[in-house]
Design a protein around this motif. Sequence first.
Motif, PDB file in Angstrom:
ATOM      1  N   ALA A  81      22.627  41.580  33.404  1.00  0.00           N
ATOM      2  CA  ALA A  81      21.319  41.328  33.999  1.00  0.00           C
ATOM      3  C   ALA A  81      20.990  39.850  33.842  1.00  0.00           C
ATOM      4  O   ALA A  81      21.208  39.269  32.769  1.00  0.00           O
ATOM      5  N   THR A  99      19.886  45.473  43.117  1.00  0.00           N
ATOM      6  CA  THR A  99      18.584  44.840  42.970  1.00  0.00           C
ATOM      7  C   THR A  99      17.601  45.846  42.411  1.00  0.00           C
ATOM      8  O   THR A  99      17.326  46.876  43.036  1.00  0.00           O
ATOM      9  N   ILE A 110      14.891  42.185  39.884  1.00  0.00           N
ATOM     10  CA  ILE A 110      15.865  41.829  38.853  1.00  0.00           C
ATOM     11  C   ILE A 110      17.260  41.887  39.461  1.00  0.00           C
ATOM     12  O   ILE A 110      17.633  42.883  40.073  1.00  0.00           O
ATOM     13  N   PHE A 166      10.671  41.121  30.371  1.00  0.00           N
ATOM     14  CA  PHE A 166      11.833  41.271  31.253  1.00  0.00           C
ATOM     15  C   PHE A 166      12.686  42.465  30.828  1.00  0.00           C
ATOM     16  O   PHE A 166      13.070  43.293  31.659  1.00  0.00           O
ATOM     17  N   PHE A 173      20.799  42.589  38.918  1.00  0.00           N
ATOM     18  CA  PHE A 173      21.614  43.333  37.969  1.00  0.00           C
ATOM     19  C   PHE A 173      22.999  43.534  38.579  1.00  0.00           C
ATOM     20  O   PHE A 173      23.123  43.853  39.768  1.00  0.00           O
ATOM     21  N   THR A 183      17.475  38.007  47.895  1.00  0.00           N
ATOM     22  CA  THR A 183      16.581  38.224  46.763  1.00  0.00           C
ATOM     23  C   THR A 183      15.201  37.651  47.025  1.00  0.00           C
ATOM     24  O   THR A 183      14.180  38.290  46.737  1.00  0.00           O
ATOM     25  N   ARG A 228      11.057  45.836  31.591  1.00  0.00           N
ATOM     26  CA  ARG A 228      11.188  46.182  33.015  1.00  0.00           C
ATOM     27  C   ARG A 228      12.618  46.594  33.339  1.00  0.00           C
ATOM     28  O   ARG A 228      12.852  47.575  34.058  1.00  0.00           O
ATOM     29  N   LEU A 229      13.570  45.839  32.827  1.00  0.00           N
ATOM     30  CA  LEU A 229      14.972  46.146  33.065  1.00  0.00           C
ATOM     31  C   LEU A 229      15.309  47.540  32.568  1.00  0.00           C
ATOM     32  O   LEU A 229      15.937  48.337  33.287  1.00  0.00           O
ATOM     33  N   PHE A 267      18.327  36.909  33.547  1.00  0.00           N
ATOM     34  CA  PHE A 267      16.940  36.594  33.222  1.00  0.00           C
ATOM     35  C   PHE A 267      16.357  35.627  34.245  1.00  0.00           C
ATOM     36  O   PHE A 267      15.207  35.736  34.657  1.00  0.00           O
ATOM     37  N   HIS A 317      17.750  33.368  37.961  1.00  0.00           N
ATOM     38  CA  HIS A 317      18.897  33.367  38.874  1.00  0.00           C
ATOM     39  C   HIS A 317      18.943  32.103  39.722  1.00  0.00           C
ATOM     40  O   HIS A 317      19.596  31.143  39.343  1.00  0.00           O
TER      41      HIS A 317
END
Length: 310
Positions: free
Chosen positions: A147, A269, A136, A170, A138, A124, A173-174, A149, A151
Amino acid sequence: MPNPSAKSPPPAAKVIAVTLGDPLGIGPEVVAKSLDACSGEVSLLVVGDRRHLPDSGLRLLRDAGEIRPGERALLEVTGDGDPSFLWVRAAAGLARAGRAQALVTAPVSKERWLAAGAPYRGHTDFFAADAAAPPIMFFWSPGLKVALFTHHIPLREVFPCLERNAIVAFVRRLDNELRRRFGREFTYLFSGLNPHAGENGRLGSEELETILPAVGDLRNEVKVAGLFPPDVVFAKARSLKGAVVVAWSHDQGLIPFKLLHGGDGVQLTLGLPFVRTSPVHGTAFDIAGKGIAEPGSMRAALRLAESLLR
């Protein structure tokens, strides 16, 4: 060493690049057990070293452009440094150049990357280095979708990240990324941060002061099911079609997800210009080389990647 970024005519079929992961872990084993997971409509290009797939029967390529439609082949990449990092870097180069349309990565060791001098704490961080916005994390399975927020940060750093505008941005975008990848809408369930979702402020104020106002801001933009206590939200999501849990920290989201879907779950991702999936397990050094690693999550990662290319 072949040049993965060298220009050549694009292949006739979609190409999924697959990295072997840490060679001392179970990555090579689960990849070998998953080479038949995809249909003949895509080509699988394994990026690694033939020493770690000695009996695979894969044709050895000198250049990625040599792969045939529907073929399973091996692009050998060697050099100095941690081999799993070299393989990810090469495969990502193919994806960025459009010579592979998806990337499926077997597990790596963050500690071994750092010890070898790679300036990233895993996949990541590597992908975030040149992304327009932080990717993100996911997690997808047939029965549960989550998902994160935040990590890979300490738990004490999660609380300062919980800002109303940041939560709204967030989820926007998700939602955009999920619509782009899956072509449909989802329903968002928000986990509480505190026990009983704060119990109206008696067990914490974050829900009342930050999370609920953000959820209110989003109601006219995305489908929202509401805010639920952390010990309820995952069971609630499993009962709703197309539900996605928004979890605030790494372990809050992944403990229930891996408990329920460690065998068929996938990390997807979001926020990259190409599809990237991976199994949800780690390197499992303790069982590497014993031939007992279960390939279910890797097979699911390959199948999800293929489905997103159609």
